[in-house]
Design a protein around this motif. Sequence first.
Motif, PDB file in Angstrom:
ATOM      1  N   SER A  44       0.819  -1.215   0.000  1.00 13.54           N
ATOM      2  CA  SER A  44       0.000   0.000   0.000  1.00 13.54           C
ATOM      3  C   SER A  44       0.849   1.259   0.000  1.00 13.54           C
ATOM      4  O   SER A  44       0.724   2.103   0.868  1.00 13.54           O
ATOM      5  N   THR A 106      -0.680   3.802  13.049  1.00 13.88           N
ATOM      6  CA  THR A 106      -1.139   3.448  11.698  1.00 13.88           C
ATOM      7  C   THR A 106      -1.977   4.581  11.097  1.00 13.88           C
ATOM      8  O   THR A 106      -2.440   5.482  11.815  1.00 13.88           O
ATOM      9  N   GLY A 107      -2.204   4.461   9.799  1.00 14.08           N
ATOM     10  CA  GLY A 107      -3.064   5.428   9.123  1.00 14.08           C
ATOM     11  C   GLY A 107      -4.469   5.427   9.702  1.00 14.08           C
ATOM     12  O   GLY A 107      -5.125   6.466   9.779  1.00 14.08           O
ATOM     13  N   THR A 111      -6.561   8.652  11.259  1.00 11.65           N
ATOM     14  CA  THR A 111      -7.944   9.023  10.913  1.00 11.65           C
ATOM     15  C   THR A 111      -8.759   9.222  12.188  1.00 11.65           C
ATOM     16  O   THR A 111      -9.480  10.208  12.352  1.00 11.65           O
ATOM     17  N   PHE A 140     -11.331   5.373   1.339  1.00 11.75           N
ATOM     18  CA  PHE A 140     -10.838   4.513   2.420  1.00 11.75           C
ATOM     19  C   PHE A 140      -9.990   5.331   3.373  1.00 11.75           C
ATOM     20  O   PHE A 140      -9.082   6.050   2.949  1.00 11.75           O
ATOM     21  N   HIS A 141     -10.323   5.198   4.670  1.00 12.17           N
ATOM     22  CA  HIS A 141      -9.561   5.954   5.669  1.00 12.17           C
ATOM     23  C   HIS A 141      -9.047   5.057   6.785  1.00 12.17           C
ATOM     24  O   HIS A 141      -8.598   5.565   7.813  1.00 12.17           O
ATOM     25  N   GLY A 142      -9.164   3.750   6.612  1.00 14.40           N
ATOM     26  CA  GLY A 142      -8.607   2.858   7.615  1.00 14.40           C
ATOM     27  C   GLY A 142      -9.593   1.799   8.053  1.00 14.40           C
ATOM     28  O   GLY A 142     -10.776   1.841   7.712  1.00 14.40           O
ATOM     29  N   GLU A 213      -9.649  11.974   0.556  1.00  9.51           N
ATOM     30  CA  GLU A 213      -8.263  11.806   0.098  1.00  9.51           C
ATOM     31  C   GLU A 213      -8.073  12.685  -1.137  1.00  9.51           C
ATOM     32  O   GLU A 213      -8.940  12.685  -2.023  1.00  9.51           O
ATOM     33  N   ALA A 249      -2.598   9.633   3.489  1.00  8.64           N
ATOM     34  CA  ALA A 249      -1.844   8.398   3.743  1.00  8.64           C
ATOM     35  C   ALA A 249      -1.039   7.980   2.520  1.00  8.64           C
ATOM     36  O   ALA A 249       0.104   7.556   2.627  1.00  8.64           O
ATOM     37  N   GLN A 250      -1.646   8.090   1.331  1.00  2.25           N
ATOM     38  CA  GLN A 250      -0.974   7.581   0.125  1.00  2.25           C
ATOM     39  C   GLN A 250      -0.284   8.680  -0.662  1.00  2.25           C
ATOM     40  O   GLN A 250       0.541   8.397  -1.521  1.00  2.25           O
ATOM     41  N   LYS A 276       2.059   5.752   6.083  1.00  2.00           N
ATOM     42  CA  LYS A 276       2.762   4.988   5.035  1.00  2.00           C
ATOM     43  C   LYS A 276       4.206   5.431   4.779  1.00  2.00           C
ATOM     44  O   LYS A 276       5.101   5.030   5.491  1.00  2.00           O
TER      45      LYS A 276
HETATM   46  N1  PMP Z   1      -6.086   6.225   4.779  1.00  2.00           N
HETATM   47  C1  PMP Z   1      -5.793   5.890   3.513  1.00  2.00           C
HETATM   48  C2  PMP Z   1      -6.042   6.894   2.415  1.00  2.00           C
HETATM   49  C3  PMP Z   1      -5.234   4.642   3.215  1.00  2.00           C
HETATM   50  O1  PMP Z   1      -4.954   4.330   1.960  1.00  2.00           O
HETATM   51  C4  PMP Z   1      -5.012   3.734   4.263  1.00  2.00           C
HETATM   52  C5  PMP Z   1      -4.398   2.363   4.018  1.00  2.00           C
HETATM   53  N2  PMP Z   1      -4.535   1.826   2.776  1.00  2.00           N
HETATM   54  C6  PMP Z   1      -5.347   4.138   5.559  1.00  2.00           C
HETATM   55  C7  PMP Z   1      -5.873   5.384   5.798  1.00  2.00           C
HETATM   56  C8  PMP Z   1      -5.135   3.203   6.709  1.00  2.00           C
HETATM   57  O2  PMP Z   1      -3.801   3.074   7.003  1.00  2.00           O
HETATM   58  P1  PMP Z   1      -3.271   1.833   7.833  1.00  2.00           P
HETATM   59  O3  PMP Z   1      -3.387   0.646   6.945  1.00  2.00           O
HETATM   60  O4  PMP Z   1      -1.849   2.197   8.145  1.00  2.00           O
HETATM   61  O5  PMP Z   1      -4.106   1.734   9.059  1.00  2.00           O
END
Ligand code: PMP
Length: 442
Positions: A44, A106-107, A111, A140-142, A213, A249-250, A276
């Motif tokens: 990712s 983590t992401g 969030t 997607f935010h987690g 995003e 995150a990305q 990330k």
């Molecule tokens: N936000 C976005 C935009 C993501 O792409 C991701 C993971 N793909 C996350 C949050 C969550 O991050 P994590 O997997 O580190 O919890």
Amino acid sequence: MSKPNETAVQRRWDWPYPIIARAEGIYLWDTEGRRYIDGSGGSSVVTAVGHGVKEIPAAMAKQAEDYSFYPAHVFSNAKLLELADLLASLAPGELRNHCKTRMTVTGSDATDDAARLARQYWMVKGQPSKHIILGRWQAFHGDNIFAVSISGLSARRRMFTPMFRDMPKIPPAFCYRCYFEKTYPACNLLCARVLEDAICQSGPENVAAFIAEPVVGSALACSPAPEGYFQAMKKKCAERGMLLILDEAQTAFGRLGSNFAFERLGVVPDLLSLSKTLGGGLPLAATVTSDDIAEDCRAKGFMHPTSHVSDPLPAAVGLAVLDVIAEENLNERALVMGKYLQDGLLALQQRHEIIGDVRGYGLLQGVELVKDRHSREPDAALGRKITRRCMELGLSMNIVSVGVMSAVWRIAPPLTVSKDEIDRGLEIMDQAIGEVLAEGGA
Ligand code: PMP
């Protein structure tokens, strides 16, 4: 391929993944000696600076020799402070040297923290009814239970919906499969204008923030919003007394050619989540907030102490990652190589009718595979089969399901990728598509 493992729970429980032995640059080697291009920068977009970058284990070892953990309730640590200062100095617009960063793991945590801060801010401001975070479908935010409630990636949330309070969502800004069946710019940004409807439906007195995003990564596979979208969203948030949360995150730290994607959008968020790339492979995420919001929240403190906030080891690595990005000028490189990659993908599209769309920016590119280009009918099974063939031929790729049936490659190699390496990746995609179609497709 190894045998399916009986005891370790992996992403797919029943899948005989090859076992990784080492990694260097854009390459991964398995224990059988086979080499693969890491086409998605880690599954990712994690490994933006590439694999095996010596500065990272060096920073890790030095910090671990000094100390790797500390009692955060009674001490601070220099790496955390240094990283927060560096992020503040890099932040564009009004945030430059006027923001505060909370480091977490983590992401998904970032969030959560952004949402909590938004809630806390409105409580302090004397508006306790504001609690709704408006999100978007196909975003997607987690995966934490709250992050899932504001995410719109159906496959990851459907089973858990009885466990959380679902947050309202608007359709995505997704031109290839426009929800309103309109075309930009004649659409007059209907996908942005529906935010007002959602605010009215929830009641502006209840809405705390809108989250998005800048370029949708996992759920729309590299889909940038049309020009003007984010300015419209920011304006609406300001008018309606809502905070704008951007989830980078990305997109942060080079992938789109700048440290922060919002530099290109012409808006500054109130809250920003990062992860990330920042950790260079270690779990490290951050929530950045403007000084004004932080000041308002300071009175009550930030009420979310967990065991792994502000850890020194990932912070030391974060500093090393940002140093490598600056030293090697990876932001600029991402733009040049991103253009080269996109041109190559567009040429591939000319050769293969099943490539419906090529989209993205910088080194975050999406390739949507369809039954045929004119109907745009999705074909997830075909996409999965071609992806497996790519892996056999030495290219590891991340295939993303957009909506229920479609299949899109999220192509995000390390930012250090060269033109020759891009050419090799494109050759493999070409060969894999040709071979699978010659065998009769899915
Ligand atoms: N936000 C976005 C935009 C993501 O792409 C991701 C993971 N793909 C996350 C949050 C969550 O991050 P994590 O997997 O580190 O919890």
